[in-house]
Design a protein around this motif. Structure first.
Motif, PDB file in Angstrom:
ATOM      1  N   PRO A 105       0.819  -1.218   0.000  1.00 36.87           N
ATOM      2  CA  PRO A 105       0.000   0.000   0.000  1.00 36.87           C
ATOM      3  C   PRO A 105       0.849   1.264   0.000  1.00 36.87           C
ATOM      4  CG  PRO A 105      -0.835  -1.523   1.602  1.00 36.87           C
ATOM      5  CD  PRO A 105       0.430  -2.099   1.090  1.00 36.87           C
ATOM      6  N   VAL A 106       2.045   1.169   0.513  1.00 39.53           N
ATOM      7  CA  VAL A 106       2.885   2.357   0.492  1.00 39.53           C
ATOM      8  C   VAL A 106       3.446   2.500  -0.909  1.00 39.53           C
ATOM      9  CG1 VAL A 106       4.962   3.404   1.404  1.00 39.53           C
ATOM     10  CG2 VAL A 106       3.477   2.068   2.892  1.00 39.53           C
ATOM     11  N   PRO A 107       3.121   3.534  -1.570  1.00 42.71           N
ATOM     12  CA  PRO A 107       3.622   3.667  -2.922  1.00 42.71           C
ATOM     13  C   PRO A 107       5.105   3.969  -2.892  1.00 42.71           C
ATOM     14  CG  PRO A 107       2.466   5.639  -2.290  1.00 42.71           C
ATOM     15  CD  PRO A 107       2.294   4.664  -1.160  1.00 42.71           C
ATOM     16  N   SER A 108       5.724   3.594  -3.951  1.00 37.82           N
ATOM     17  CA  SER A 108       7.139   3.890  -4.011  1.00 37.82           C
ATOM     18  C   SER A 108       7.369   5.356  -4.293  1.00 37.82           C
ATOM     19  CB  SER A 108       7.799   3.027  -5.098  1.00 37.82           C
ATOM     20  OG  SER A 108       7.068   3.211  -6.294  1.00 37.82           O
ATOM     21  N   VAL A 109       6.284   6.077  -4.534  1.00 35.95           N
ATOM     22  CA  VAL A 109       6.408   7.503  -4.802  1.00 35.95           C
ATOM     23  C   VAL A 109       6.002   8.249  -3.547  1.00 35.95           C
ATOM     24  CG1 VAL A 109       5.709   9.322  -6.360  1.00 35.95           C
ATOM     25  CG2 VAL A 109       5.616   6.957  -7.098  1.00 35.95           C
ATOM     26  N   PRO A 110       6.774   9.174  -3.126  1.00 33.81           N
ATOM     27  CA  PRO A 110       6.344   9.958  -1.970  1.00 33.81           C
ATOM     28  C   PRO A 110       5.127  10.788  -2.334  1.00 33.81           C
ATOM     29  CG  PRO A 110       8.341  10.867  -2.905  1.00 33.81           C
ATOM     30  CD  PRO A 110       8.080   9.593  -3.620  1.00 33.81           C
ATOM     31  N   GLY A 111       4.245  10.828  -1.467  1.00 37.57           N
ATOM     32  CA  GLY A 111       3.030  11.581  -1.740  1.00 37.57           C
ATOM     33  C   GLY A 111       2.203  11.586  -0.474  1.00 37.57           C
ATOM     34  N   PRO A 112       1.048  12.185  -0.524  1.00 37.81           N
ATOM     35  CA  PRO A 112       0.212  12.203   0.675  1.00 37.81           C
ATOM     36  C   PRO A 112      -0.232  10.795   1.039  1.00 37.81           C
ATOM     37  CG  PRO A 112      -0.967  13.104  -1.191  1.00 37.81           C
ATOM     38  CD  PRO A 112       0.440  12.914  -1.633  1.00 37.81           C
ATOM     39  N   LYS A 113      -0.140  10.495   2.287  1.00 34.25           N
ATOM     40  CA  LYS A 113      -0.534   9.164   2.720  1.00 34.25           C
ATOM     41  C   LYS A 113      -1.633   9.310   3.757  1.00 34.25           C
ATOM     42  CE  LYS A 113       0.813   4.744   4.181  1.00 34.25           C
ATOM     43  NZ  LYS A 113      -0.530   4.507   4.653  1.00 34.25           N
ATOM     44  N   TYR A 114      -2.661   8.507   3.576  1.00 31.16           N
ATOM     45  CA  TYR A 114      -3.780   8.566   4.508  1.00 31.16           C
ATOM     46  C   TYR A 114      -3.555   7.607   5.662  1.00 31.16           C
ATOM     47  CZ  TYR A 114      -6.550  11.318   1.278  1.00 31.16           C
ATOM     48  OH  TYR A 114      -7.034  12.308   0.477  1.00 31.16           O
ATOM     49  N   HIS A 115      -3.981   8.034   6.808  1.00 32.50           N
ATOM     50  CA  HIS A 115      -3.875   7.192   7.996  1.00 32.50           C
ATOM     51  C   HIS A 115      -5.249   6.980   8.570  1.00 32.50           C
ATOM     52  CE1 HIS A 115       0.482   8.109   8.093  1.00 32.50           C
ATOM     53  NE2 HIS A 115       0.081   9.245   7.616  1.00 32.50           N
ATOM     54  N   LEU A 116      -5.409   5.859   9.217  1.00 35.77           N
ATOM     55  CA  LEU A 116      -6.696   5.556   9.832  1.00 35.77           C
ATOM     56  C   LEU A 116      -6.866   6.411  11.071  1.00 35.77           C
ATOM     57  CD1 LEU A 116      -9.170   3.713   9.851  1.00 35.77           C
ATOM     58  CD2 LEU A 116      -7.906   2.181  11.336  1.00 35.77           C
ATOM     59  N   LEU A 117      -7.902   7.184  11.095  1.00 37.51           N
ATOM     60  CA  LEU A 117      -8.133   8.080  12.227  1.00 37.51           C
ATOM     61  C   LEU A 117      -9.172   7.524  13.177  1.00 37.51           C
ATOM     62  CD1 LEU A 117      -7.587  10.792  13.549  1.00 37.51           C
ATOM     63  CD2 LEU A 117      -9.279  11.809  12.063  1.00 37.51           C
ATOM     64  N   ALA A 118     -10.187   6.923  12.640  1.00 37.35           N
ATOM     65  CA  ALA A 118     -11.241   6.383  13.508  1.00 37.35           C
ATOM     66  C   ALA A 118     -11.975   5.291  12.751  1.00 37.35           C
ATOM     67  CB  ALA A 118     -12.230   7.479  13.905  1.00 37.35           C
ATOM     68  N   HIS A 119     -12.596   4.430  13.496  1.00 33.47           N
ATOM     69  CA  HIS A 119     -13.359   3.360  12.847  1.00 33.47           C
ATOM     70  C   HIS A 119     -14.469   2.912  13.775  1.00 33.47           C
ATOM     71  CE1 HIS A 119     -11.816  -0.062  15.262  1.00 33.47           C
ATOM     72  NE2 HIS A 119     -10.792   0.746  15.413  1.00 33.47           N
ATOM     73  N   THR A 120     -15.437   2.289  13.153  1.00 34.24           N
ATOM     74  CA  THR A 120     -16.503   1.688  13.940  1.00 34.24           C
ATOM     75  C   THR A 120     -17.134   0.595  13.106  1.00 34.24           C
ATOM     76  OG1 THR A 120     -18.495   2.117  15.224  1.00 34.24           O
ATOM     77  CG2 THR A 120     -18.289   3.289  13.164  1.00 34.24           C
ATOM     78  N   SER A 121     -17.908  -0.232  13.748  1.00 38.94           N
ATOM     79  CA  SER A 121     -18.544  -1.358  13.085  1.00 38.94           C
ATOM     80  C   SER A 121     -20.039  -1.297  13.350  1.00 38.94           C
ATOM     81  CB  SER A 121     -17.995  -2.663  13.666  1.00 38.94           C
ATOM     82  OG  SER A 121     -17.511  -3.457  12.672  1.00 38.94           O
TER      83      SER A 121
END
Lengths: 128, 689
Positions: free
Chosen positions: B252-268
């Motif tokens: 999932p980490v692209p070999s190109v630097p760029g904006p990366k999204y992180h998981l901030l919150a989740h629910t089920s």
């Protein structure tokens, strides 16, 4: 429907789902609202409590989308699509109802007759 | 390599003899490899891999931040989808093998496991409230800390993403307008909602991160994070994943630097959260305040989760029946074509009625309270009858159904049991049909990138300025002057404004005629030269947007009878807007700018509402409710607005006080009018929606 600002409010509500009518470029609901926290609540002819600054339905267009959905004049709108309407300015209330990308608005409204109906039904079936 | 060669796990080692045999076609692939469902998933995986490659390339190529954010979002979505498909594939294979085993081992008995019907689950109006600290608003005058956020919604094998929203401290809630519909959900579904965010302030241009560092990062992550992923995703040697499974899959980490999204919150969310109204659910927040992608979430998410099980929307069983109501004449069998759908058995006279949407002859309720049993064999026919009993308001009503053959009876009973089972599994979704609106393909509305917040809106909308205050006062003065003197000559100070008014020359005649009073005036008053020999008071200042409504109302000079387009007399409307020029207003626009906007607006055709009167004229005919007619502006403007509000259905794209036939004034003017209306505590504003 006694209303005290800052205190939790309990009300018997009815769910009303209004499908907006498209009239050219506009989406029409077919009713008028009055009230808001920036308005003078004493001039509200529909409220029981003259300090209630909630949003009330002041007029319904006959056979319009609101009429068809069951909205009645004098209803107090508590919630629109999940957004609270008991403590909003008039303009915010209007905007919540008139979002262009929404075709359907789901209201929670309360009216005197609902409260009375519940009281009556509770009265005639005493708890065992 | 693989020691398990029992029939419970058909694991085929790569390069093994078995694999060769399969390749040669000695064994049917499906014995080990599964059905066409697998190839479907395989295709999806390939498709997503291609999409991911594309997104990587786009990310590398794009230079603009929002493009990069979008590309990164697609990347994240593709990666998640790939992982989900992989695990789905794994599960399916296992299930297939297990099933085969169970079938072989157990006797050929009836499959007792009944599967509930699937359904549609829709989630819409997602709203995540934020909880900014007051220091963010009041002390933090610096740049806005902005984050790009989006939601990933996963149910079963389907993953959807919402649109991306840029969030900063002016927003009170993160709102996602999308409606996401999952089509094949089982009642035990688990809808996972994940909120991803990415700080949108860092510089992501490709050249910023040193190459060496970038490659180091990607390769090092490749080893540790990749191992985990590979373990989860390992498809096994028998289903080649395009690259044979030997080379590591793209991370999932692209070999190109760029904006990366992180998981901030989740629910089920699950079936217990489904309701036909809006509910608030708790969010589990990951990340902490130090992270760059942090947002102060309040901790809950509000949404509408609705479900339509197929038993409520589809016809579960249909066929020809004979129906008799118990207690009736034994010979009074009615031939009907019955259709089991939702909570009722609809009985039509003919089969064609079902498609024709004709009302059914009668309906038998089939709900949780219904009792169905097969009665004893009717001596006349060899077929068992089915009895359906319902309680209708305290009375028990029983219908007897007879089918053609025993098989049909069996089918119908089976259908009823299945229906009851479905209803027991889907619980509250079967009480009433919940409405799900399919997201209509609408044109991307010209939406401002920033969603307005409570605080900013007040500022933006008020385009008052001191100039308009002045013009208000001047207008009134002019009226008084004009009436008193009935002259066209203006006080000397008016000439000051004359130069600002290039438009006046263009409209001499309409003004002249207007003053005599019978033609209605447009709501946008043209600026007229005070020095012209016309009697209408002319104020270039009136061109200011802000003052237009009130000023025009206040000095307009038409008679009360002029009324075009049949506006109904305002009867029971409260007076609406008023202008109190004594209120201080922040200066926003210069007079010249306002003039030009006014000129622009005047080009568009206006239909004329009944205009208000000059001060001394009685205004009671217009605004019966304005008790305070001492203030001319108040009564005049109220008449205009009350007229418009009494108009029937105006589009709500306008502000409240306009009806549809009005030409729409610019938003600034409109909003100013409304602001005045709102600010005046003596009025109770009504808006038409």
């Amino acid at each position: 429907m006694s209303f005290m600002p800052g205190q939790p409010l309990t009300a018997v509500v009815q769910r009303i789902q209004i499908e907006k009518l498209r009239h050219g470029e506009n989406l029409i609901l077919g009713f008028s609202i009055g009230g808001g926290i920036d308005q003078d609540p004493g001039q509200n002819p529909f409220s029981d409590d003259k300090t209630d600054k909630g949003i009330y339905v002041t007029r319904i267009t006959p056979r319009g989308p609101a009429d068809v959905a069951g909205l009645r004049m004098g209803d107090k709108i508590m919630q629109v699509n999940g957004w609270d309407m008991t403590m909003v300015t008039h303009d915010r209330a209007r905007k919540r109802l008139t979002k262009k990308n929404e075709d359907v608005v789901r209201l929670l409204v309360t009216r005197r007759s609902l409260e009375e109906a519940v009281k009556q039904s509770m009265g005639s079936y005493p708890r065992q | 390599m693989f020691c398990r060669n029992q029939t419970t796990r058909a694991t085929v080692a790569r390069g093994s003899a078995l694999e060769m045999e399969i390749r040669r076609g000695k064994f049917r692939r499906s014995v080990f490899l599964g059905t066409s469902q697998d190839s479907d998933i395989q295709k999806k995986i390939d498709h997503e891999i291609r999409m991911r490659d594309g997104a990587c390339k786009l990310l590398a190529a794009c230079s603009q931040k929002d493009q990069a954010l979008e590309a990164s979002k697609s990347l994240q979505t593709c990666s998640t989808r790939i992982m989900a498909y992989m695990s789905e594939l794994q599960r399916m294979k296992e299930a297939q093998v297990m099933q085969k085993v169970t079938r072989r081992s157990s006797d050929a008995g009836p499959m007792e496991d009944r599967l509930p019907c699937k359904g549609k689950v829709a989630i819409s109006d997602l709203r995540i409230p934020l909880m900014w600290k007051d220091t963010e608003y009041f002390k933090n005058k610096g740049e806005l800390h902005r984050c790009a956020v989006f939601c990933l919604l996963q149910l079963g094998g389907e993953i959807f993403d919402t649109d991306m929203v840029i969030v900063d401290r002016t927003l009170t809630d993160i709102c996602f307008d999308n409606t996401i519909v999952f089509n094949e959900a089982s009642p035990g579904f688990e809808l996972r909602v994940e909120l991803y965010s990415c700080s949108s302030e860092d510089d992501y241009s490709a050249g910023s991160t040193p190459r060496k560092l970038a490659s180091k990062l990607s390769s090092s992550l490749g080893r540790s994070a990749g191992k985990k992923l590979r373990a989860a995703m390992e498809p096994g040697p028998w289903s080649p994943v395009g690259n044979g499974g030997a080379t590591p899959l793209l991370l999932p980490v692209p070999s190109v630097p760029g904006p990366k999204y992180h998981l901030l919150a989740h629910t089920s969310l699950s079936l217990s959260h489904v309701q036909d109204s809006f509910r608030t659910h708790d969010l589990t927040i990951s990340g902490s305040e130090e992270c760059s992608y942090w947002l102060p979430l309040y901790g809950s998410v509000c949404c509408r989760l609705a479900a339509q099980p197929h038993c409520m929307t589809h016809q579960m069983m249909s066929g020809c029946l004979k129906v008799k109501q118990l207690g009736g004449d034994p010979q009074s069998w009615t031939n009907v074509y019955a259709s089991l759908k939702g909570a009722s058995l609809f009985c039509y006279h003919r089969q064609e009625d079902v498609e024709a949407n004709v009302e059914p002859a009668f309906t038998i309720a089939i709900n949780k309270e219904t009792r169905i049993r097969a009665s004893e064999k009717d001596p006349q026919s060899k077929v068992q009858n089915i009895c359906i009993s319902n309680q209708y308001g305290g009375e028990e009503v029983t219908h007897t159904l007879a089918t053609e053959s025993r098989e049909d009876t069996h089918h119908w009973m089976e259908a009823y049991w299945q229906h009851f089972y479905d209803m027991s599994r889907w619980k509250q979704c079967c009480d009433d049909l919940m409405k799900i609106e399919l997201p209509s393909p609408r044109k991307p509305a010209p939406v401002a990138l920033k969603q307005g917040s409570l605080y900013h809106e007040m500022v933006i909308e008020s385009s008052n300025d001191l100039g308009s205050t002045v013009s208000d006062i001047l207008a009134r003065r002019m009226q008084e002057l004009e009436l008193r003197s009935q002259l066209g000559t203006s006080p000397t100070w008016m000439s000051l404004f004359e130069e600002n008014d290039p438009n006046c020359a263009g409209r001499p005649r309409p003004c002249a005629s207007r003053l005599s009073g019978h033609s209605p005036r447009p709501p946008h008053r043209p600026p007229r030269s005070p020095a012209s020999p016309r009697r209408c008071p002319q104020l270039s200042l009136l061109s200011s947007d802000a003052s237009l409504t009130s000023d025009s109302d206040s000095h307009c000079s038409t008679s009360p009878c002029s009324r075009r387009h049949g506006w109904p007399e305002p009867s029971s409307n409260f007076p609406l807007s008023s202008s109190s020029p004594s209120r201080p207003r922040p200066r926003t626009q210069s007079l010249d700018a306002k003039l030009s906007t006014l000129r622009g607006t005047l080009q568009c055709p206006c239909q004329h509402p009944p205009s208000s009167l000059l001060a001394p004229f009685p205004v009671s005919s217009f605004s019966p409710r304005s008790q305070r007619s001492t203030q001319t502006t108040l009564s005049c403007s109220s008449s205009t607005s009350s007229n418009s509000s009494s108009n029937s259905e105006g589009g709500h794209s306008l502000e409240s006080s306009e009806g549809a036939p009005f030409s729409r004034p610019s938003p600034a003017r409109r909003s100013l009018r409304n602001l005045k209306a709102r600010l005046d505590p003596r009025n109770w504003l009504q808006s038409q929606v």
